[in-house]
Design a protein around this motif. Structure first.
Motif, short mmCIF file in Angstrom:
data_model
loop_
_atom_site.label_atom_id
_atom_site.label_comp_id
_atom_site.label_asym_id
_atom_site.label_seq_id
_atom_site.Cartn_x
_atom_site.Cartn_y
_atom_site.Cartn_z
N ASP A 269 77.78 40.88 15.14
CA ASP A 269 76.58 41.68 15.26
C ASP A 269 76.77 42.90 16.18
OD1 ASP A 269 76.90 40.15 17.54
OD2 ASP A 269 74.76 39.77 17.83
N GLU A 270 78.02 43.17 16.54
CA GLU A 270 78.32 44.30 17.42
C GLU A 270 79.24 45.29 16.71
OE1 GLU A 270 78.89 43.10 21.72
OE2 GLU A 270 79.24 41.17 20.75
N THR B 161 72.10 48.35 13.28
CA THR B 161 72.22 48.74 11.88
C THR B 161 73.12 49.96 11.77
OG1 THR B 161 70.24 50.13 12.01
CG2 THR B 161 69.95 47.85 11.25
N TYR B 162 73.75 50.10 10.61
CA TYR B 162 74.52 51.30 10.33
C TYR B 162 73.58 52.42 9.88
CZ TYR B 162 79.13 49.11 10.59
OH TYR B 162 80.28 48.51 11.03
N PRO B 163 73.92 53.66 10.20
CA PRO B 163 73.06 54.77 9.77
C PRO B 163 73.11 54.95 8.25
CG PRO B 163 75.11 55.61 10.69
CD PRO B 163 75.10 54.12 10.95
N LYS B 164 71.98 55.28 7.67
CA LYS B 164 71.95 55.58 6.24
C LYS B 164 72.50 56.99 6.02
CE LYS B 164 67.92 52.77 4.98
NZ LYS B 164 66.59 52.80 4.33
N GLN C 197 75.62 42.83 11.37
CA GLN C 197 76.12 41.46 11.26
C GLN C 197 76.24 41.03 9.80
OE1 GLN C 197 73.95 38.51 13.47
NE2 GLN C 197 75.42 36.89 13.02
N ALA C 198 75.25 41.36 8.99
CA ALA C 198 75.29 40.97 7.57
C ALA C 198 76.48 41.62 6.86
CB ALA C 198 73.99 41.36 6.89
N ALA D 81 79.83 54.61 8.54
CA ALA D 81 78.61 54.24 7.82
C ALA D 81 78.94 53.07 6.90
CB ALA D 81 78.07 55.41 7.01
N ALA D 82 77.92 52.28 6.58
CA ALA D 82 78.15 51.12 5.73
C ALA D 82 76.82 50.64 5.16
CB ALA D 82 78.81 49.99 6.52
N SER D 83 76.92 49.91 4.07
CA SER D 83 75.73 49.28 3.50
C SER D 83 76.14 48.01 2.79
CB SER D 83 75.01 50.22 2.52
OG SER D 83 75.85 50.56 1.42
#
Length: 258
Positions: A72-73, A6-9, A27-28, A181-183
């Motif tokens: 996913d990497e 996961t990316y950090p918030k 990955q999403a 970072a990403a969301s």
């Protein structure tokens, strides 16, 4: 089974409104970016301009250091542009990289509710934050050009005149964005109306509610005036068919969810 990356918030990427629709899954987020034909890239043009610049660009996720890496990497975002464009000039003069934000959005359905306020879209969206640098290595540049070309139509690179000649190499720049970072955010399902409306027969009996699925669909390819290939290559036909089927299946499935 190992946990997914996961990316950090961060303050800039944490989703607050409808946070249950948010994802920080690598990955999403990478999948949304790679499924988007156009990426909108924002950056600060200069200190005297109060407005951020936003450019529609072609790009895709990938890793030159680890070419076999999956979605996913950890991956970088590669962007294609013209040598003298403003973003390329700014990135050239930014030793630590030009701070950029990248937005990707797919609309999958029109959600029609009982009241205008409850209307919505089914959608997939992603935001990347990172630092963009010019790719200086000739080997990595050609690799990235192939990656981006094949993101338009898989296997297109080797079915075109390659490698690029010196003029094409000089006029093209590639940005490599190190994502910090990403969301992502996704909506699926039908309308969510309030009880004050669903309990009224005069409203439910006169207002159609539901989802109009939206599909980004490719039509039958049309040969150009200079085309001398008699039949449409199978790799293009296969991609058109597979991409259309995938997009339609996703939109229909999203529309049928509660």
């Amino acid at each position: 089974m190992a946990d997914s990356l996961t990316y950090p918030k961060t303050k800039s990427t944490t989703v607050n409104r409808y946070h249950t629709r948010a994802t920080y899954d690598v990955q999403a987020i990478h999948s949304i970016v790679n499924d988007s034909s156009v990426l909108h890239v924002s950056f600060a043009p200069d200190a005297e301009d109060p407005f951020p610049a936003i450019l529609p660009m072609i790009g895709t996720m990938g890793s030159y250091e680890y070419p076999s890496a999956g979605l996913d990497e950890p991956l970088d975002c590669y962007l294609h542009g013209y040598v003298s464009s403003r973003i390329m000039r700014l990135a050239t003069s930014a030793p630590q990289g030009l701070p950029v934000s990248i937005a990707a959005t797919k609309v999958d359905g029109l959600v029609l509710a009982l009241t205008p306020n409850a209307h919505s879209y089914n959608y997939r969206s992603a935001i990347l934050h990172g630092y963009a640098r010019i790719v200086e290595s000739a080997e990595e540049k050609v690799w990235a050009m192939e990656l981006i070309t094949n993101s338009v139509v898989p296997d297109r690179w080797r079915h075109s005149r390659v490698p690029p000649d010196s003029a094409e190499m000089q006029s093209t720049k590639i940005l490599k964005v190190k994502v910090t970072a990403a969301s992502g955010k996704t909506r699926e399902g039908g309308p969510h109306d309030e009880a004050k409306d669903t309990s009224r027969d005069d409203v439910t009996g006169t207002t159609w509610v539901g989802v109009v699925p939206v599909v980004e669909k490719f039509c039958e390819p049309i040969a150009g005036p200079e085309n001398k290939v008699a039949e449409l290559p199978q790799y293009i036909a296969d991609y058109v068919g597979e991409a259309n089927a995938k997009a339609e299946a996703y939109a229909l499935n999203a529309a049928r969810l509660p």
